[in-house]
Design an enzyme around this catalytic site. Sequence first.
Site, short mmCIF file in Angstrom:
data_model
loop_
_atom_site.label_atom_id
_atom_site.label_comp_id
_atom_site.label_asym_id
_atom_site.label_seq_id
_atom_site.Cartn_x
_atom_site.Cartn_y
_atom_site.Cartn_z
N ARG A 13 0.84 -1.20 0.00
CA ARG A 13 0.00 0.00 0.00
C ARG A 13 0.87 1.25 0.00
O ARG A 13 0.93 1.98 -0.98
CB ARG A 13 -0.93 -0.03 1.23
N CYS A 240 5.74 9.78 0.99
CA CYS A 240 4.52 10.59 1.04
C CYS A 240 4.48 11.50 -0.18
O CYS A 240 5.47 12.19 -0.46
CB CYS A 240 4.47 11.41 2.33
#
Length: 305
Positions: A13, A240
């Site tokens: 993920r 991120c």
Amino acid sequence: MPARVHIREVGPRDGFQNEPERIPTAQKIELINQLGRTGLDRIEVASFVRPDVIPQLADGLEVLHGIDLPNEVSRMVLIPNERGLDNALGAREYFDEAAIFVSASETHNLRNVGRSVRDSMTGNEIVARRIREQDLRCAAVIATSFGCPFEGKVPIGTVLDIAEQFAAAGAVEIGFGDTTGMCNPKYAGEFFAAAIDRLPGVEITAHFHNTRGQGLANAYAALTAGCTSFESSFGELGGCPVPAGSTGNIATEDLVGMFHEMGIETGINLPTLIDAARQVQNVLGRTLTSHSIIAGPVDWVGEAR
């Protein structure tokens, strides 16, 4: 030192979402199945964010239906909101845990999900209740727990206040994320000692990034403060997307190697895990940067790679 630690693999993920190109579903399934044969007992396998926002994870349902993991491997999905939960529940029987999330930083939360922290937490409380009604284990993640590139250091009291809200909503595990790699070992030790003291009965999980090369040192500091639950990503994948450049989770194989050399059990077969990390290089068509991919574990010294 503890005799054993628990590690959740988040590469399928957190790692895949940061890739510039979509990985074919069949290859995702093959890689996750390979990870399931390493001894990992917790894997974050999918996310149900909007596909137009993160198209790399748009095949979450197909992945859940396609993977074949040992029964003892807990499968987690990331849930952004009620709509995401509705979509995930189409494969309810294929996962065991659901994670909700927020950023401790107002600015980062607005840029990441377009909502204030307060609004996100209001929604999270509703989603947490629905997760528990499905007899699913509810976990929570607090991003930018150790600092925000837009606001600077986030006060520890602010982060732990949010953690207490999550615990009150029913989260039995709370992960603290160093989303943009701003933590340092001294602060990591202080932070996790305070978190463990303030949240009795809650599993406290450390999620460090190696953006500035301090990931393993931070994990060690969290360990010495009493933390025994960690998240990491094979191949050092991930990071991120907000802001750009915030890349690099701790590589799972590097984290496992460090713990094993310290005499701490993980239940994970390190050579098999390194094989999985090397396989993802073939899928992505580029060389990855984890130390263990390059050098192998310590007991491979002198052997052909």
